[in-house]
Motif scaffolding. Structure first.
Motif, PDB file in Angstrom:
ATOM      1  N   CYS A   1      -1.459   7.873   0.576  1.00  0.00           N
ATOM      2  CA  CYS A   1      -2.900   7.937   0.323  1.00  0.00           C
ATOM      3  C   CYS A   1      -3.622   6.628   0.614  1.00  0.00           C
ATOM      4  O   CYS A   1      -4.845   6.551   0.522  1.00  0.00           O
ATOM      5  CB  CYS A   1      -3.183   8.379  -1.115  1.00  0.00           C
ATOM      6  SG  CYS A   1      -2.880   7.083  -2.336  1.00  0.00           S
TER       7      CYS A   1
ATOM      8  N   CYS B   1       3.028   5.696  -6.587  1.00  0.00           N
ATOM      9  CA  CYS B   1       1.604   5.422  -6.414  1.00  0.00           C
ATOM     10  C   CYS B   1       0.837   6.024  -7.591  1.00  0.00           C
ATOM     11  O   CYS B   1       0.991   7.213  -7.897  1.00  0.00           O
ATOM     12  CB  CYS B   1       1.111   6.052  -5.108  1.00  0.00           C
ATOM     13  SG  CYS B   1      -0.674   5.958  -4.939  1.00  0.00           S
ATOM     14  N   PRO B   2       0.020   5.226  -8.272  1.00  0.00           N
ATOM     15  CA  PRO B   2      -0.685   5.756  -9.442  1.00  0.00           C
ATOM     16  C   PRO B   2      -1.748   6.801  -9.084  1.00  0.00           C
ATOM     17  O   PRO B   2      -2.171   7.555  -9.948  1.00  0.00           O
ATOM     18  CB  PRO B   2      -1.324   4.521 -10.077  1.00  0.00           C
ATOM     19  CG  PRO B   2      -1.323   3.479  -9.025  1.00  0.00           C
ATOM     20  CD  PRO B   2      -0.224   3.806  -8.059  1.00  0.00           C
ATOM     21  N   THR B   3      -2.175   6.884  -7.834  1.00  0.00           N
ATOM     22  CA  THR B   3      -3.174   7.909  -7.513  1.00  0.00           C
ATOM     23  C   THR B   3      -2.544   9.205  -7.008  1.00  0.00           C
ATOM     24  O   THR B   3      -2.950  10.289  -7.399  1.00  0.00           O
ATOM     25  CB  THR B   3      -4.210   7.418  -6.465  1.00  0.00           C
ATOM     26  OG1 THR B   3      -3.531   6.656  -5.471  1.00  0.00           O
ATOM     27  CG2 THR B   3      -5.293   6.584  -7.092  1.00  0.00           C
ATOM     28  N   CYS B   4      -1.516   9.128  -6.134  1.00  0.00           N
ATOM     29  CA  CYS B   4      -0.977  10.369  -5.583  1.00  0.00           C
ATOM     30  C   CYS B   4       0.486  10.601  -5.947  1.00  0.00           C
ATOM     31  O   CYS B   4       1.093  11.558  -5.469  1.00  0.00           O
ATOM     32  CB  CYS B   4      -1.170  10.402  -4.059  1.00  0.00           C
ATOM     33  SG  CYS B   4      -0.024   9.332  -3.176  1.00  0.00           S
ATOM     34  N   THR B   5       1.050   9.712  -6.753  1.00  0.00           N
ATOM     35  CA  THR B   5       2.442   9.798  -7.221  1.00  0.00           C
ATOM     36  C   THR B   5       3.505   9.709  -6.125  1.00  0.00           C
ATOM     37  O   THR B   5       4.680   9.938  -6.365  1.00  0.00           O
ATOM     38  CB  THR B   5       2.729  11.056  -8.080  1.00  0.00           C
ATOM     39  OG1 THR B   5       2.746  12.202  -7.218  1.00  0.00           O
ATOM     40  CG2 THR B   5       1.734  11.202  -9.208  1.00  0.00           C
TER      41      THR B   5
ATOM     42  N   TRP C   1      -3.557   3.843  -1.091  1.00  0.00           N
ATOM     43  CA  TRP C   1      -3.897   3.051  -2.284  1.00  0.00           C
ATOM     44  C   TRP C   1      -3.338   1.627  -2.170  1.00  0.00           C
ATOM     45  O   TRP C   1      -2.235   1.411  -1.668  1.00  0.00           O
ATOM     46  CB  TRP C   1      -3.308   3.746  -3.525  1.00  0.00           C
ATOM     47  CG  TRP C   1      -3.390   2.919  -4.778  1.00  0.00           C
ATOM     48  CD1 TRP C   1      -4.467   2.775  -5.593  1.00  0.00           C
ATOM     49  CD2 TRP C   1      -2.330   2.139  -5.353  1.00  0.00           C
ATOM     50  NE1 TRP C   1      -4.151   1.943  -6.636  1.00  0.00           N
ATOM     51  CE2 TRP C   1      -2.857   1.538  -6.520  1.00  0.00           C
ATOM     52  CE3 TRP C   1      -1.001   1.870  -4.992  1.00  0.00           C
ATOM     53  CZ2 TRP C   1      -2.092   0.692  -7.334  1.00  0.00           C
ATOM     54  CZ3 TRP C   1      -0.247   1.035  -5.794  1.00  0.00           C
ATOM     55  CH2 TRP C   1      -0.795   0.454  -6.952  1.00  0.00           C
TER      56      TRP C   1
ATOM     57  N   ASN D   1       0.809  -1.228   0.000  1.00  0.00           N
ATOM     58  CA  ASN D   1       0.000   0.000   0.000  1.00  0.00           C
ATOM     59  C   ASN D   1       0.835   1.268   0.000  1.00  0.00           C
ATOM     60  O   ASN D   1       2.026   1.250   0.287  1.00  0.00           O
ATOM     61  CB  ASN D   1      -1.105  -0.033   1.059  1.00  0.00           C
ATOM     62  CG  ASN D   1      -0.665   0.353   2.448  1.00  0.00           C
ATOM     63  OD1 ASN D   1       0.440   0.867   2.645  1.00  0.00           O
ATOM     64  ND2 ASN D   1      -1.530   0.110   3.412  1.00  0.00           N
ATOM     65  N   CYS D   2       0.150   2.361  -0.361  1.00  0.00           N
ATOM     66  CA  CYS D   2       0.808   3.657  -0.438  1.00  0.00           C
ATOM     67  C   CYS D   2       0.727   4.299   0.941  1.00  0.00           C
ATOM     68  O   CYS D   2      -0.359   4.449   1.506  1.00  0.00           O
ATOM     69  CB  CYS D   2       0.116   4.523  -1.487  1.00  0.00           C
ATOM     70  SG  CYS D   2       0.641   6.241  -1.405  1.00  0.00           S
TER      71      CYS D   2
END
Ligand SMILES: Nc1ncnc2c1ncn2[C@@H]1O[C@H](COP(=O)(O)OP(=O)(O)OP(=O)(O)O)[C@@H](O)[C@H]1O
Ligand SMILES: [Zn+2]
Length: 837
Positions: free
Chosen positions: A545, A582-586, A547, A541-542
């Motif tokens: 965020c 992370c693909p959502t928050c980089t 993710w 997980n990130c």
């Protein structure tokens, strides 16, 4: 009037016979075919026949009935060929297949499909080839245009039925192929019959005229000037004493054993050409001929002898019997005694094991005792090997079979004893595809059909089995002591809560476990670590965020596998690489959470750099011999620590394991399933049972954050009796097995809404129609989407003994039948699982 263009000249009057065939297809009926005149007198029940099914397909079925009544509503097609001279499926097997189909709510065709090894099933994929002696240019036979097309293509390659049918653009090939076969141009079905190819071995022997002293002397004189040929001959004579033992010379030796670096193949070829040596071929078993009689005789301990006597006593009153013997009590020695007795009495014996991982060690032990009479049957064997076992059971070559669940389908006709080892094991249940049978329960039915005795063995019997034993339905024998001086291991809880506070945890290893591993290694003892999760980390997980990478096809998070450097779905096999950000928050702060076997292996290597650590899980055992080499190395002491999933938990027998470490017991206990306590009790007891099986006492360390949990207390006291009492009360209160039978109905569809609507409708119908029976659901199963199919499940609880089980099943099946006839639900797949585990 019938038209049989290629049959022999027909007498005017004759009866037409029809055969009803069981075909390996999921359609609940038999199919009627016409028996060609030429076969009328030889067809028998239990033979395989090839028939055309549908427009294009050619498949193999089994003949069930022969009669003279043509089908009413369709024109019966001809049987194309009968493959066997003798039945390959026995009458009692057919009865058994029917029972499985009825009980597990599937078709007999599905059972047949699971039962026959692929090598016994010819299909449209089977091939046709040119007759080896055929030469188109030299043939003076007339061929039709179509025949010529086929022959020309066949001269380049063998073709399947499907390919020939495409080539000619015709559906019905029978007349063309039959005609070509009649002209000896092709081998029709030959390859099919030969789909099972016996394994042969090239051997060398001395021509008999040289196997006398004077001739041999002369021979050496002539070879004096040819040292290389002389060397070949000398080597042969070293291996085979031709003068003193002519039988040995008749057998010769395997060519591969004669040739090595010092022996030249060309000299050997010259000797063969000059008719001094002879090359010949024999058919050999794929199972290396096993030597019997190597095993030292087993002297049972007083307790074992007592248990053996009690078992024999129980056999006289009960068909099914439970041998409840603690881990390491030596149940195998008792089995061996019983197997011997049954074989000596002339009957067949089946020994079932739940998993292949378990077969390696047991097979070695049994091989020594039973040698060539014993066959082994499991899915890691090639198809040819499975056909060999099937035929070996038919011919009487194998009187004793050791195998996993599918071996209940072998053509036994005279079973005297079935041993079901580790009877509690869930792997006995087939999950996918149908028939979803439980091999333990089905084996008991098979025993009933054949008047055989059943011995269920376990240190941790399933609640259902123990219940039947308590109720007196099964015979019951208990063996409470380990064999020899061995004691049950000491069970110690590692309190993760306290260790966390005192900061003695490293990674997810408690200080206690690490200290104990260290001590064991210093004493050159071995360690087993059990964690029921493969891969490196079950979750990534990130940290910023939250993710979590999820499977694109299934409703599960992806497991990180370090050696593949990928995120993998354990349900559909989907794979992707671990992203750098992370693909959502980089954020680059992606961390792995939790421990799989791979990570445990890695950390152990860091903590104990001198130790040799090995891992046994699905990922390291995919090859045919994967298990064998891991177990072998551990047995030899080359491995110090073995890390593994449930594969390491049961049946294995090692001399020097003094410590077992169990990760995360809490997860097992709190798994949301009514069987989770039972599973946890069994798993922990079984894996603990690998420790201290000889003189050296063993220790088991269980890592938990819930040291007060009542189940843990029972586990560490080895208290099966109280565990059972409490569990049974719970089952009774909630009407779970053994107080009810469960049927789980699962609906699958790519559209969640359709899946749900269908499930709601089916649930309502079932609730209305199955009076007095509890229908629960519909609900989403724990994993609500697999391979892009959304799932909904319904649970039917049928009180034991109160309703007609078969009638209830039929009623469920008919309601499902109505549901999937409705337009909007036509593409919903519905799966019925009887006695789900
Ligand atoms: N009568 C005997 N003579 C010599 N060795 C024995 C005898 N009985 C048992 N043993 C040895 O004791 C060990 C434990 O026996 P076995 O593997 O049969 O136990 P088990 O009851 O099957 O245990 P588990 O349930 O843990 O698999 C084995 O190494 C076996 O060879
Ligand atoms: Zn998936």
């Amino acid at each position: 009037m019938q038209t049989d263009a290629f049959g022999p000249e027909l007498p005017l009057e004759r009866t037409t016979r029809f055969a009803e065939l069981l075909l390996p297809v999921p359609i609940p009926k038999l199919f009627t075919y016409r028996v060609p005149h030429i076969l009328q007198d030889s067809v028998q029940q239990g033979q395989r026949a090839i028939v055309q099914f549908g427009d294009r397909k050619i498949i193999t079925g089994v003949i069930i009935n022969i009669h003279e009544t043509p089908p009413k509503d369709y024109e019966a097609k001809y049987i194309l060929e009968v493959l066997d001279h003798q039945p390959v499926v026995t009458p009692v097997q057919l009865k058994f297949f029917q029972w499985i189909a009825d009980y597990y709510a599937c078709t007999t065709g599905e059972v047949l499909n699971a039962a026959l090894p692929a090598g016994l099933k010819l299909s449209s994929e089977s091939r046709v080839q040119l007759h080896p002696a055929f030469n188109l240019d030299e043939s003076d036979q007339p061929f039709s245009e179509k025949e010529l097309i086929v022959l020309k293509r066949l001269s380049h390659e063998a073709l399947t039925y499907t390919e020939i049918s495409k080539l000619l653009g015709v559906k019905h090939l029978y007349s063309i192929l039959k005609s070509l076969a009649g002209k000896e141009a092709i081998i029709l079905f030959e390859e099919i019959k030969d789909k099972f190819k016996p394994k042969t071995e090239k051997r060398i022997r001395l021509q008999p005229e040289y196997a006398i002293a004077s001739a041999l002397e002369k021979l050496f004189e002539t070879l004096a000037s040819k040292p290389k040929q002389e060397a070949v001959l000398l080597r042969y004579l070293q291996e085979v004493p031709v003068l003193s033992d002519s039988a040995r010379n008749r057998n010769g030796i395997a060519k591969k054993d004669l040739i090595d670096e010092e022996i030249s193949e060309s000299s050997l070829a010259t000797l063969i050409k000059n008719k001094i040596l002879e090359e010949f071929e024999i058919v050999v078993s794929r199972f290396a001929e096993l030597e019997a009689g190597e095993a030292p005789p087993i002297h049972l301990s007083a307790d074992q002898q007592h248990a053996l006597n009690a078992t024999l006593q129980a056999f006289s009153t009960h068909q099914n019997n439970l041998l409840h013997g603690v881990t390491g009590s030596g149940k195998t020695a008792i089995y061996i005694n019983l197997i011997k007795q049954a074989l000596e009495g002339g009957s067949q014996v089946l020994y079932l094991l739940p998993e292949i991982a378990l077969t390696t060690q047991i097979v070695h032990r049994l091989k020594k005792v039973f040698g060539a009479a014993m066959g082994i049957y499991h899915s890691r064997f090639s198809d040819n090997e499975r056909v060999e076992v099937w035929n070996g059971v038919l011919s009487g070559k194998f009187k004793f079979i050791v195998g996993v669940r599918s071996s209940i389908f072998l053509p036994f006709d005279n079973l005297g004893l079935i041993i079901i080892d580790e009877e509690h094991d869930a792997s006995y249940k087939q999950q996918e595809p149908a028939p979803r049978y439980h091999a333990r329960d089905a084996a008991m039915m098979m025993a009933h059909f054949q008047h055989a005795k059943v011995l269920l063995g376990s240190a941790t019997p399933s609640v259902e089995t123990f219940y039947h034993a308590q109720e007196g339905r099964y015979g019951y024998v208990r063996l409470d002591k380990r064999f020899g001086e061995a004691q049950l291991p000491a069970m110690v809880l590692a309190d993760m809560g306290i260790e966390r506070k005192s900061k003695t945890i490293k990674g997810e290893f408690s200080g206690l476990l690490l200290r104990n591993i260290d001590e064991a290694l210093k004493k050159s003892e071995q360690v087993i670590i059990f964690q029921n999760r493969r891969g490196y980390s079950p979750v990534v997980n990130c940290e910023d965020c939250g993710w979590v990478p999820k499977c694109v096809n299934c409703a599960v998070s992806l497991t990180y596998h370090q050696f593949r450097h990928a995120l993998v779905c354990h349900y559909c096999g989907y794979k992707e690489s671990l992203p750098e950000k992370c693909p959502t928050c980089t954020s680059p702060r992606l961390k792995t959470v939790g421990y799989g076997t791979e990570k445990i292996e890695e950390e152990l290597s860091l903590h104990f750099p001198e130790a040799n650590v090995q891992r046994m899980d699905l990922d390291t055992t995919r090859s045919k011999t994967g298990y064998e080499s891991i177990i072998d190395q551990f047995e030899k002491g080359e491995t110090n620590i073995l890390v593994g999933t449930q594969m390491v938990t049961k049946g294995l027998d090692f001399d020097h394991v003094s410590l077992v470490g169990i990760f995360n017991v809490d997860r097992m206990i709190h798994f949301p399933d009514f069987r989770s306590y039972e599973r946890a009790f069994q798993l922990v007891t079984q894996v603990s049972g690998r420790a201290g099986r000889r003189e050296k006492p063993g220790t088991v360390i269980l890592q938990t954050s819930d040291t007060e949990h009542p189940l843990l207390k029972l586990i560490i006291e080895h208290n099966y009796t109280d565990f059972y009492r409490i569990e049974l009360a719970d089952r009774k209160q909630h009407e779970y097995p053994p107080f009810s039978r469960l049927i789980e109905v699962t609906l699958k569809h790519t559209d969640k809404k359709i899946c749900k609507a269908a499930a709601v409708q089916l649930t309502d119908t079932l609730k209305n129609s199955l009076g007095g029976i509890r229908v629960m659901g519909p609900g989403e199963p724990m994993i609500s989407k697999i391979r892009n199919q959304f799932l909904m499940s319904i649970l039917v609880k049928i009180p034991r003994g109160k309703t007609d089980l078969q009638q209830t099943k039929n009623s469920i099946l008919s309601k499902i039948g109505f549901l999937v006839k409705e337009k909007e639900y036509r593409s919903v797949r519905v799966i019925v699982d009887v006695d789900p585990v």
